[in-house]
Design a protein around this motif. Structure first.
Motif, PDB file in Angstrom:
ATOM      1  N   MET A   1       0.843  -1.192   0.000  1.00  0.00           N
ATOM      2  CA  MET A   1       0.000   0.000   0.000  1.00  0.00           C
ATOM      3  C   MET A   1       0.879   1.243   0.000  1.00  0.00           C
ATOM      4  N   GLU A   2       0.539   2.211  -0.855  1.00  0.00           N
ATOM      5  CA  GLU A   2       1.294   3.451  -0.897  1.00  0.00           C
ATOM      6  C   GLU A   2       1.016   4.282   0.358  1.00  0.00           C
ATOM      7  N   PRO A   3       2.041   4.967   0.901  1.00  0.00           N
ATOM      8  CA  PRO A   3       1.798   5.822   2.054  1.00  0.00           C
ATOM      9  C   PRO A   3       0.888   6.977   1.684  1.00  0.00           C
ATOM     10  N   VAL A   4       0.085   7.443   2.641  1.00  0.00           N
ATOM     11  CA  VAL A   4      -0.770   8.589   2.388  1.00  0.00           C
ATOM     12  C   VAL A   4       0.089   9.821   2.233  1.00  0.00           C
ATOM     13  N   ALA A   5      -0.516  10.902   1.696  1.00  0.00           N
ATOM     14  CA  ALA A   5       0.245  12.110   1.382  1.00  0.00           C
ATOM     15  C   ALA A   5       0.956  12.675   2.605  1.00  0.00           C
ATOM     16  N   ASP A 105      16.303   3.921   1.777  1.00  0.00           N
ATOM     17  CA  ASP A 105      15.197   4.242   2.680  1.00  0.00           C
ATOM     18  C   ASP A 105      14.523   2.932   3.073  1.00  0.00           C
ATOM     19  N   VAL A 106      14.416   2.676   4.370  1.00  0.00           N
ATOM     20  CA  VAL A 106      13.883   1.386   4.830  1.00  0.00           C
ATOM     21  C   VAL A 106      12.400   1.220   4.537  1.00  0.00           C
ATOM     22  N   ARG A 107      11.751   2.239   4.007  1.00  0.00           N
ATOM     23  CA  ARG A 107      10.379   2.066   3.540  1.00  0.00           C
ATOM     24  C   ARG A 107      10.325   1.224   2.264  1.00  0.00           C
ATOM     25  N   ASP A 108      11.477   1.080   1.617  1.00  0.00           N
ATOM     26  CA  ASP A 108      11.578   0.304   0.386  1.00  0.00           C
ATOM     27  C   ASP A 108      12.182  -1.070   0.681  1.00  0.00           C
ATOM     28  N   PRO A 109      11.918  -2.066  -0.169  1.00  0.00           N
ATOM     29  CA  PRO A 109      12.543  -3.383   0.026  1.00  0.00           C
ATOM     30  C   PRO A 109      14.064  -3.280   0.003  1.00  0.00           C
ATOM     31  N   THR A 132       3.131   2.268  11.738  1.00  0.00           N
ATOM     32  CA  THR A 132       3.120   0.882  12.202  1.00  0.00           C
ATOM     33  C   THR A 132       3.165  -0.078  11.016  1.00  0.00           C
ATOM     34  N   GLU A 133       2.435   0.241   9.961  1.00  0.00           N
ATOM     35  CA  GLU A 133       2.437  -0.595   8.761  1.00  0.00           C
ATOM     36  C   GLU A 133       3.844  -0.668   8.157  1.00  0.00           C
ATOM     37  N   GLU A 134       4.524   0.469   8.096  1.00  0.00           N
ATOM     38  CA  GLU A 134       5.881   0.486   7.540  1.00  0.00           C
ATOM     39  C   GLU A 134       6.863  -0.277   8.425  1.00  0.00           C
ATOM     40  N   ILE A 135       6.696  -0.179   9.734  1.00  0.00           N
ATOM     41  CA  ILE A 135       7.563  -0.920  10.655  1.00  0.00           C
ATOM     42  C   ILE A 135       7.370  -2.418  10.471  1.00  0.00           C
ATOM     43  N   CYS A 136       6.123  -2.858  10.344  1.00  0.00           N
ATOM     44  CA  CYS A 136       5.862  -4.284  10.144  1.00  0.00           C
ATOM     45  C   CYS A 136       6.485  -4.771   8.841  1.00  0.00           C
ATOM     46  N   ALA A 137       6.371  -3.978   7.786  1.00  0.00           N
ATOM     47  CA  ALA A 137       6.978  -4.351   6.512  1.00  0.00           C
ATOM     48  C   ALA A 137       8.497  -4.397   6.621  1.00  0.00           C
ATOM     49  N   ARG A 144      13.309 -11.637   5.955  1.00  0.00           N
ATOM     50  CA  ARG A 144      13.580 -12.209   4.629  1.00  0.00           C
ATOM     51  C   ARG A 144      15.078 -12.327   4.361  1.00  0.00           C
ATOM     52  N   VAL A 145      15.857 -11.290   4.706  1.00  0.00           N
ATOM     53  CA  VAL A 145      17.282 -11.295   4.340  1.00  0.00           C
ATOM     54  C   VAL A 145      18.144 -12.041   5.357  1.00  0.00           C
ATOM     55  N   LEU A 146      17.611 -12.300   6.557  1.00  0.00           N
ATOM     56  CA  LEU A 146      18.375 -13.034   7.555  1.00  0.00           C
ATOM     57  C   LEU A 146      18.407 -14.525   7.230  1.00  0.00           C
ATOM     58  N   ARG A 147      19.550 -15.124   7.460  1.00  0.00           N
ATOM     59  CA  ARG A 147      19.648 -16.573   7.356  1.00  0.00           C
ATOM     60  C   ARG A 147      18.914 -17.220   8.535  1.00  0.00           C
ATOM     61  N   PRO A 148      18.446 -18.453   8.394  1.00  0.00           N
ATOM     62  CA  PRO A 148      17.837 -19.154   9.535  1.00  0.00           C
ATOM     63  C   PRO A 148      18.794 -19.173  10.727  1.00  0.00           C
ATOM     64  N   GLY A 149      18.295 -18.798  11.878  1.00  0.00           N
ATOM     65  CA  GLY A 149      19.136 -18.688  13.055  1.00  0.00           C
ATOM     66  C   GLY A 149      19.824 -17.354  13.193  1.00  0.00           C
ATOM     67  N   GLY A 150      19.621 -16.449  12.217  1.00  0.00           N
ATOM     68  CA  GLY A 150      20.216 -15.111  12.282  1.00  0.00           C
ATOM     69  C   GLY A 150      19.575 -14.265  13.373  1.00  0.00           C
TER      70      GLY A 150
END
Length: 223
Positions: A1-5, A105-109, A132-137, A144-150
């Motif tokens: 979802m795009e952030p609001v203005a 920018d951590v708002r991006d993947p 909160t939505e951006e923090i969850c993402a 996603r980028v962490l190895r298992p056990g990271g």
């Protein structure tokens, strides 16, 4: 979802404010690492980590510490000014081969493959002007980028902080004080962000002259 203005405008204003702040106060946090970074290095070493991704690295006091401790570090920040200072310091300290930087920018993947990082560190990055939505993402991207056990170690200011409820309210527990917008964390947000992790520790501590009241959270990606 795009952030609001309003969220986009706040993010743009905060990025400009950090750029100006780093330009006006080079190396503003000094060369000594933060206490959470010292703790994180011990945790990462015990977990067998070799590579560390730092989010919100700024001018690099913690990224350079991790490098001095023998880790290979990728340091990300949305401030080009801060990263310029980090690279200059890395060269001066003979650490340039151990530290790479990325303006992001951590708002991006994250521009990283899945399961490619041993450990992630973020000191007061998650409690910036992020919804909160951006923090969850963001935490989803860390997973996603962490190895298992990271291991993921992060710190946030919480709702017991003296500045919570002060200054300009932007909603979603975000308050702007002295030009800096902060998302103050309630405890249930910490717990929800660890839902698919092993939550190892939530440690309360204080930092600075106010003092700022924070939690240091350590959580491990499930194997």
């Amino acid at each position: 979802m795009e952030p609001v203005a309003d969220e986009r405008e706040l993010a743009k204003a905060q990025r400009a404010h950090w750029q100006d702040t780093y330009a006006a106060h080079p190396g503003m946090y000094g060369e000594r690492p933060s206490d959470p970074a010292v703790h994180a290095a011990e945790v990462f070493r015990a977990a067998g980590a070799q590579q560390v991704l730092e989010l919100g690295a700024g001018h690099g006091r913690d990224a350079l510490y991790f490098a001095r401790e023998g880790f290979t570090v990728q340091a990300g920040d949305f401030s080009a000014v801060g990263l310029d200072q980090l690279r200059a310091a890395a060269r001066a300290q003979g650490l340039a081969e151990r530290v790479t930087t990325v303006e992001h920018d951590v708002r991006d993947p994250f521009p990283l493959p899945d399961a490619s990082v041993d450990a992630v560190f973020a000191h007061m990055l998650l409690c910036m002007a992020l919804s909160t939505e951006e923090i969850c993402a963001l935490v989803g991207e860390v997973r996603r980028v962490l190895r298992p056990g990271g291991v993921f170690v992060y710190t946030v200011r919480h709702t017991g902080d003296a500045h919570y409820g002060e200054g300009t309210s932007h909603g979603d527990d975000i308050y702007e004080h002295g030009g800096f917008a902060v998302h103050f964390f309630p405890r249930d947000l910490v717990d929800s962000l660890a839902a698919d992790w092993t939550l190892d520790e939530v440690h309360a501590f204080e930092e600075g002259d106010l003092p700022r009241r924070l939690w240091r959270i350590t959580q491990t990606a499930s194997r």
